[in-house]
Design an enzyme around this catalytic site. Structure first.
Site, PDB file in Angstrom:
ATOM      1  CG  LEU A  87      -1.855  -1.221   1.377  1.00 18.93           C
ATOM      2  CD1 LEU A  87      -2.883  -0.959   2.476  1.00 18.93           C
ATOM      3  CD2 LEU A  87      -2.548  -1.579   0.073  1.00 18.93           C
ATOM      4  CG  ASP A  88       3.159   4.302  -3.131  1.00 16.09           C
ATOM      5  OD1 ASP A  88       4.342   4.256  -2.765  1.00 16.09           O
ATOM      6  OD2 ASP A  88       2.650   5.291  -3.681  1.00 16.09           O
ATOM      7  CB  ALA A  89       2.059   7.255  -0.492  1.00 21.20           C
ATOM      8  CB  VAL A  90      -1.361   3.533   2.865  1.00 21.65           C
ATOM      9  CG1 VAL A  90      -0.518   3.101   4.058  1.00 21.65           C
ATOM     10  CG2 VAL A  90      -2.843   3.319   3.137  1.00 21.65           C
TER      11      VAL A  90
END
Length: 592
Positions: free
Chosen positions: A249-252
């Protein structure tokens, strides 16, 4: 409705009530819950996941690579254009033929069509970038290794269809993006970049000011609109159908925005992660969710939740702390940090890495290193040819955010300058990471001993490009086969360490870990297998000077025979001390 589905529905509904509390929704929460469940299950049966289950063991090592980290084209100075085959096929072949089965998982960095940021400004989440290959290539890789993919969930490209529809007030996309007023007080918002937060765009209904956490080409979603959530649940289902089993989960941490707050790590963000976990594990219980939150250490730990959010979190404090340790020859900070880290509960794990496609983040060591120590990291990075990226602080000043440098170059010396121990220091860093509690993530350019790519940096003028080299396959194979090259020595050395690691039950990601107290020049910890049958004492000379290890400090059980695993030599029972050469590693085990 059977009991499992009823409980599933109630959990999803409760997540949604928490997320959208105070938000006026266009549909009932119960209706939204049913829509999400239908989207995530598709034509697949509902599964009943077993809680607190470890979905990994000591065999798991994740290779991190771009889809085109290795390309194949003719050996001609003129052949610099289109590869002879899809780069995903080339990468797949390299793993199968060159890695000796030491890597059983692969994180392919964003492989979708994109407009900037090396894939993290996604234009279409449902497509494979045709310059890399297609879904058949992804499926083929997923049959051989556990496949990890990015869910770039905070933002998408300003050139995406969704954002183009936003500009024309049409669906889908019309209400998908976060906007604010130029008069809003945004002073509390935490920024990872120096660019203005808001970007003014002309739309069919007048000028709007869209929220751009990272760049003006990466426009943030508005998750207050449940249609955005539904889009991403549909995307997750599509990835599951194509063999993805690990989701990054990128940059969540930036997902939910609320005025007069920091707009990072908000309660709604955590609840979205909990919701996605509930949905995913009822569709495919083997999936692992990993949160990418490049933030101070304690905030990062919060993404475990109560073993109900991320299965694994990126151990962001490790890269800068380990770099500090090996450049300074002082293990104090690393030891104190390790002692403070709570063991991961069953069903959760740390995701350890010491290099990646991004730089070495400095926010995770806020409060762990002194400002003078951080300043030394910055100056030494620049001395070894690296760059430093900045961010805007609350007071408007620019402060160092990350170090941009190939790890091999970063470890070519100490704060005193370059020396002859670069290879040993580099392998020592990986030996520490491979033995620690957690799942190891190995950047492909660390596996290959890749150095700073100044040409790529100059061409792009992006600091991170310095550590994103693209190898031509024939040149790479020649480099790792040339026995006197550092590429060969690194490639061989890391594979040997991995081969040893994978045979040790005490290196299970959730096996017991205790920190040893051995003085500044040594760093050590003890691992014990979950069944308590194997103990491994991991000891490292992290300095450029020889160090003496008093074996009595390890409390070795004298009724057992101890073996040094890397050299496969038996410990002499009469020895009282051992001399460790600079950057020497010992893995002492009671079971060979």
């Amino acid at each position: 409705m059977d009991i499992v589905r009823e409980q599933f529905f109630q959990r999803v509904e409760q997540h949604l009530h928490t997320i959208y509390q105070g938000v006026e929704l266009p549909i009932a929460v119960s209706e939204l819950a049913e829509e999400l469940i239908t989207l995530i299950l598709g034509d697949n049966p509902l599964r009943d996941p077993t809680p607190h289950t470890n979905r990994w063991d000591e065999q798991d090592i994740v290779l991190i690579a771009y889809g085109d980290s290795i390309i194949n084209h003719e050996d001609s100075e003129l052949a610099v254009g289109t590869p002879l085959e899809a780069p995903l096929k080339t990468l797949h072949r390299f793993i199968k033929e060159q890695c000796d089965h030491q890597l059983n998982a692969l994180h392919i960095l964003p492989f979708y069509p994109y407009s900037s940021d090396e894939g993290f400004a996604v234009m279409n989440y449902a497509q494979v970038n045709e310059a890399l290959g297609d879904w058949q290539d992804i499926n083929a890789i997923a049959k051989d290794v556990k496949l990890m993919a990015d869910l770039v969930i905070n933002h998408c490209s300003s050139r995406s269809l969704w954002f183009e529809n936003f500009l024309t007030d049409t669906h889908p996309g019309k209400d998908y993006f976060k906007t604010a007023s130029l008069t809003d007080d945004l002073s509390q918002v935490v920024r990872p970049r120096t660019s203005p937060l808001l970007h003014t765009v002309a739309t069919a209904s007048g000028d709007k000011h869209v929220w751009c956490t990272f760049s003006h080409d990466q426009v943030d979603f508005n998750f207050e609109n449940p249609e955005v959530l539904k889009e991403f649940v549909g995307i997750i289902r599509h990835y599951l159908d194509n063999g993805i089993r690990l989701f990054r989960l990128d940059a969540v941490a930036f997902l939910w925005k609320q005025l007069n707050t920091s707009c990072i790590n908000l309660p709604q963000t955590h609840e979205v992660v909990r919701l996605l976990r509930t949905l995913i594990e009822h569709a495919e219980p083997s999936v692992v969710i990993i949160t990418e939150t490049n933030i101070p250490n304690q905030e990062n730990l919060s993404y475990f939740g109560n073993a109900n959010e991320a299965h694994a979190i990126y151990n962001f404090a490790l890269p800068p702390l380990l770099l500090h340790t090996l450049l300074s020859g002082d293990s104090t900070a690393l030891k104190h940090w390790m002692m403070s880290m709570p063991p991961a509960q069953n069903g959760t794990a740390y995701f350890n890495f010491i290099a990646s496609h991004d730089g070495i983040g400095l926010r995770p060591i806020e409060g762990l290193l002194q400002p003078s120590e951080v300043a030394s990291l910055v100056s030494t990075t620049m001395q070894f040819g690296g760059r430093v990226s900045m961010r805007t602080s609350h007071d408007g000043t620019h402060t160092p955010y990350e170090l941009n440098i190939a790890l091999f170059d970063a470890l070519q010396g100490t704060h005193n300058g370059a020396d002859k121990y670069g290879l040993e220091r580099f392998l020592c860093a990986h030996a520490i990471m491979f033995a620690m509690e957690g799942i190891p993530g190995l950047y492909i350019h660390s596996l290959l001993g890749t150095t700073n790519d100044y040409e790529r940096f100059e061409n792009s003028q992006h600091n991170r490009a310095i550590n994103r080299h693209r190898w031509q396959e024939s040149k790479l194979l020649a480099a790792i086969e040339e026995k006197y090259s550092h590429h060969h020595q690194v490639f061989k050395g890391i594979k040997q360490l991995l081969a040893v690691r994978k045979r040790q039950a005490a290196f299970h990601p959730n096996a017991t870990q205790f920190t040893l107290h051995l003085g500044e020049g040594l760093f050590g910890f003890w691992r014990q297998s979950i069944d308590r049958q194997q103990s491994i004492f991991c000891v490292y000379n992290i300095s450029s000077q020889p160090q003496s290890l008093t074996l009595a400090d390890l409390n070795l059980i004298n009724t057992q025979q101890w073996v040094e695993l890397i050299s496969n030599t038996t410990l002499d029972e009469s020895e009282q001390t051992m001399q460790l050469a600079p950057y020497k590693t010992l893995w002492l085990s009671n079971k060979a």
